[in-house]
Each structure stands twice: as C-alpha cells, then as structure tokens.
Design an enzyme around this catalytic site. Structure first.
Site, PDB file in Angstrom:
ATOM      1  N   HIS A 106      40.077  47.672   4.631  1.00 18.77           N
ATOM      2  CA  HIS A 106      40.649  46.955   3.490  1.00 18.77           C
ATOM      3  C   HIS A 106      41.856  46.173   4.019  1.00 18.77           C
ATOM      4  O   HIS A 106      42.985  46.639   3.981  1.00 18.77           O
ATOM      5  CB  HIS A 106      41.078  47.921   2.379  1.00 18.77           C
ATOM      6  CG  HIS A 106      39.996  48.113   1.364  1.00 18.77           C
ATOM      7  ND1 HIS A 106      39.534  47.087   0.572  1.00 18.77           N
ATOM      8  CD2 HIS A 106      39.271  49.196   1.026  1.00 18.77           C
ATOM      9  CE1 HIS A 106      38.572  47.524  -0.223  1.00 18.77           C
ATOM     10  NE2 HIS A 106      38.380  48.805   0.033  1.00 18.77           N
ATOM     11  N   ASP A 111      41.610  47.110  -2.109  1.00 17.07           N
ATOM     12  CA  ASP A 111      41.722  48.528  -2.478  1.00 17.07           C
ATOM     13  C   ASP A 111      42.778  48.683  -3.575  1.00 17.07           C
ATOM     14  O   ASP A 111      42.576  49.384  -4.579  1.00 17.07           O
ATOM     15  CB  ASP A 111      42.068  49.397  -1.253  1.00 17.07           C
ATOM     16  CG  ASP A 111      43.205  48.829  -0.396  1.00 17.07           C
ATOM     17  OD1 ASP A 111      43.590  47.654  -0.595  1.00 17.07           O
ATOM     18  OD2 ASP A 111      43.719  49.559   0.476  1.00 17.07           O
ATOM     19  N   TYR A 306      35.267  27.590  -4.321  1.00 11.90           N
ATOM     20  CA  TYR A 306      35.835  26.325  -4.756  1.00 11.90           C
ATOM     21  C   TYR A 306      37.320  26.528  -5.045  1.00 11.90           C
ATOM     22  O   TYR A 306      37.770  27.649  -5.241  1.00 11.90           O
ATOM     23  CB  TYR A 306      35.082  25.828  -6.003  1.00 11.90           C
ATOM     24  CG  TYR A 306      33.657  25.471  -5.655  1.00 11.90           C
ATOM     25  CD1 TYR A 306      33.323  24.186  -5.259  1.00 11.90           C
ATOM     26  CD2 TYR A 306      32.657  26.442  -5.663  1.00 11.90           C
ATOM     27  CE1 TYR A 306      32.019  23.863  -4.896  1.00 11.90           C
ATOM     28  CE2 TYR A 306      31.348  26.133  -5.296  1.00 11.90           C
ATOM     29  CZ  TYR A 306      31.037  24.843  -4.919  1.00 11.90           C
ATOM     30  OH  TYR A 306      29.748  24.536  -4.541  1.00 11.90           O
ATOM     31  N   GLU A 381      53.117  49.704  -1.501  1.00 10.98           N
ATOM     32  CA  GLU A 381      52.548  50.409  -2.659  1.00 10.98           C
ATOM     33  C   GLU A 381      53.458  50.399  -3.891  1.00 10.98           C
ATOM     34  O   GLU A 381      53.005  50.618  -5.004  1.00 10.98           O
ATOM     35  CB  GLU A 381      52.179  51.844  -2.261  1.00 10.98           C
ATOM     36  CG  GLU A 381      50.989  51.891  -1.309  1.00 10.98           C
ATOM     37  CD  GLU A 381      50.666  53.291  -0.828  1.00 10.98           C
ATOM     38  OE1 GLU A 381      51.616  54.098  -0.696  1.00 10.98           O
ATOM     39  OE2 GLU A 381      49.482  53.573  -0.572  1.00 10.98           O
TER      40      GLU A 381
END
Ligand SMILES: [Zn+2]
Ligand SMILES: [Zn+2]
Length: 400
Positions: A106, A111, A306, A381
């Site tokens: 990740h 995640d 796009y 975090e």
C-alpha cells in the site's frame, strides 16, 4: 440552529473517539495489500464490517463493495468513495505492520482511504434517522488502472440515482493538518503508451547489414522531451515519461525490436481531436522519427484516467459547509498535480457534480513526506481522522 451546533460538538467528540479503530483498520489493510481487481480479502473485510453495522451491501466489478445508508426521509443521494488497491512495490518502510504479501505494498495510502470510509460509515449509520436522503458508500477496486468506469457500467450511479460524488486522497506532498482543494482541473489526464520499434537484428560488427532499432528508440526518448517545452507551453503542464525500455539484442547481437513503455500526462485541454493535442503530437513525432530511421513501429495509447475537474459549486460547498468543521481556513490551500485518478469517471465523465479533496499527511519528522508509489512511502496516521471528518460532514451537510 443551536441544537445542530450542539450535535456537531458531540459529533466532533465522537469522531475523535474512533482514532484507535481507524488506525487499527488501516494497519490491517497495510499488512495485507492486494493488487487492483484482486482485493478479495479487503472486500470481504469491508463487507463484513458494513453488514455487522446493519448496512446492506452489494458487489460490483467483483471486488467492489457498495453500501447504502437510507435516511428516514426521502431526499438526495450522496456518493462517498474510497479506493482499495495496492501497488506492485516491494515495501522498504521497516514498519512493524509492513506488507506480508511480498512485492505488493500500500504505497499510495488507499489502506487509509478504506479505513476512513469504514469508520465514517459507522458514524453516519447512527444518524440515519435524522437524514433526508441516502449515502452511498463506494469501496472501489483498481483505482491505479481503472475501476470506477466498470462500477459505473454496472450501475453504481443508479438505484438510488446519485446527485453528488465526493472523494479524498491522503497526500504526502501536502503537510499534515493541511487540506488541498481548488476548483477546475486538479489532476492530470493520463494515457499509458506501449511502443515497439521494429528493425532487423544482426552481428554487431556489421550494423549496416542489420537495421538497428536502438538509435531510433533513443532518438524518440530525447525528442519527446522537447515536445513539452518547444511545442507545448511550459505553462500547460505536460509530462512524457519512459519507464521501461527493453531490446531483444545482446552485447554482440543487434536488436530486432525495442519495446518501450511509459505515460503521457497533461491537464485536460478540451481539444481531444485537434492536431495540437499531446497524444497527437506524440504519435506524429514517433511516426516521423521512425520514418527517418526507416523503422516500422506499433504504438498503442491506452487511456488510464481523465483529468479530475472539480466544479465550482461543489468546492464552495466544501469550503463553506464542510471543511470549517475540522480545519482552520488558513490551513486550506489550492492544490493540483499531474497524478492520475479515476475519480474523474464519477464527476467528469459521468457528469455527477462533486469534488476531490487532498488531505495533507506529509510530516518530515515522522518520515511521511516521501512520494506516493515509493517503497518508503507512509502516511501520518494522525491525519486519518481528518478523512473521517471529511466524509461524515460532507454527507451530513449535503443531506441537511
Ligand atoms: Zn497511486
Ligand atoms: Zn492513490
């Protein structure tokens, strides 16, 4: 009005109380990363979590999970989206919850995105009796290539019909605590190119008897770099990057083919069909250089994503009604980049109004300032709750 404000204060406390949970969820996904379209475990964890909360779910595009929170009163439907896929990168962070799936990581923060939307769903479910309208929770596979498109084909924007879509990306290039948001084009249009230059192999002592594709390929690489300054204004961001060049020759044998892969990125200029378009210019350049070297070639241009273009009304809504709940106005900055993001399928290709927001997660002291897709990429975090807040307040304010 007063009771709403009071509610919001309680809500803020409630959001804060989920800090450990959102971190634990993120770490679990981080430990078990899965490549695009193979998010089988992730989808099961998400599905189970939503079902345990009493939120019915539906599968789309195999590993996509769509949850629906139905408000007590009929009203509009707002879509909140998280992507779930990891990347083919070998993790080198040294974290104790590092990837247990060798070669997969990740490395883009998805995640965190998945964890944020799950916790937001938990909070929002408690408010369903106060909602006028519905919240569609979209956990999307394969963002790095293309996933949104297939979910739309399978009807994710219908039943109930979606009135607005909002998405978020944790972003290491923005400082933790800050938020990047602006109207207009904010992310690049991206095409993958696969080019094969075809010559004729031979003995390296007599190149005149062969047709060496290597100098031709080398020419294409250098000439392509001039497109973005000599033909296209440097003020119109354009990047042509070759990530892979492989020939079938060896030290004493001239190659017969050179395979090249890379990406072409630019901000949507609205001129798909004009000869000025970067894709057309690139094709012209390849064609001309191969002709000059008397080489054959195959060039494939594959659309990946796009440009993401935020509409003004949705950005104003975010700035006035959503962000003030959890971030000071001085921390909100304009931001755009050339990275690809298929959230554009929702708000641009399908034409649903909405906005995409960057949540800053870069912190040098914590080592979370490395670029996305790098093997040492990590998120701060502490910023996960900003993402939860963004989802929760977006839904509540939109359906108010
Ligand atoms: Zn990415
Ligand atoms: Zn990403």
């Amino acid at each position: 009005m007063e009771s709403t404000l009071l509610n919001m204060e309680l809500l803020e406390k409630e959001i804060q109380s989920y800090k450990d949970e959102v971190i634990a969820l993120r770490r679990d996904f981080h430990r078990h990363p899965e490549l695009g379209t193979q998010e089988f475990r992730t989808a099961e964890v998400v599905e189970q979590y939503l079902n345990d909360l009493g939120i019915p779910t539906q599968r789309m595009y195999t590993t996509g999970v769509v949850g629906l929170i139905k408000g007590a009163k009929e009203g509009k439907t707002v879509l909140l989206r998280a992507d779930m896929d990891a990347l083919p990168v070998h993790e080198e962070t040294g974290l104790d919850f590092s990837s247990e799936n060798p070669g997969v990581m990740h490395a883009c923060g998805h995640d965190g995105h998945t964890a944020m939307l799950m916790v937001a769903a938990k909070i929002l479910k408690k408010y369903e009796n106060e909602l006028t309208g519905n919240i569609k929770l979209v956990f999307q596979p394969n963002e790095e290539e293309e996933g949104a498109k297939f979910m739309i084909e399978e009807g994710v924007l219908e039943n109930p019909k979606v009135d607005a879509s909002f998405g978020v990306h944790l972003w290491s290039q923005i400082e933790s605590g800050k938020v990047g948001l602006q109207a207009g084009p904010i992310m690049g249009e991206m095409f993958i190119f696969r080019l094969t230059v075809k010559g004729k192999g031979g003995h390296s002592s007599a190149p005149h008897e062969a047709k060496d594709p290597v100098p031709c390929a080398a020419n294409i690489v250098t000439a392509a770099q001039t497109l973005q300054t000599r033909e296209i204004s440097v003020l119109d961001p354009t990047v042509i990057a070759f990530g892979k060049i492989i020939s079938d020759g060896s030290y004493n044998a001239l190659a017969s083919t050179v395979n090249m892969e890379g990406t072409l990125r630019y901000v949507y200029d609205g001129s798909d069909d004009t000869p000025q378009h970067p894709r057309k210019r690139f094709r012209r350049l390849v064609d001309g250089i191969c002709a000059a070297h008397d080489m054959e070639y195959d060039l494939e241009l594959v659309p990946s994503s796009y440009s993401v273009i935020n509409d003004e009304a949705s950005v104003d809504f975010m700035k006035e009604n959503v962000l003030p709940h959890f971030v000071d106005a001085s921390q909100v900055q304009p931001y755009s980049c050339l990275a690809g993001e298929d959230f554009s399928e929702f708000i641009n290709r399908a034409g649903v109004p909405g906005a995409f927001v960057f949540i800053g997660t870069g912190n040098k002291e914590k080592g979370t300032h490395y670029p996305h897709h790098a093997s040492n990429f990590d998120i701060d975090e502490e910023t996960l709750l900003n993402g939860v807040s963004l989802h929760v307040y977006t839904a509540l304010e939109f359906l108010k």
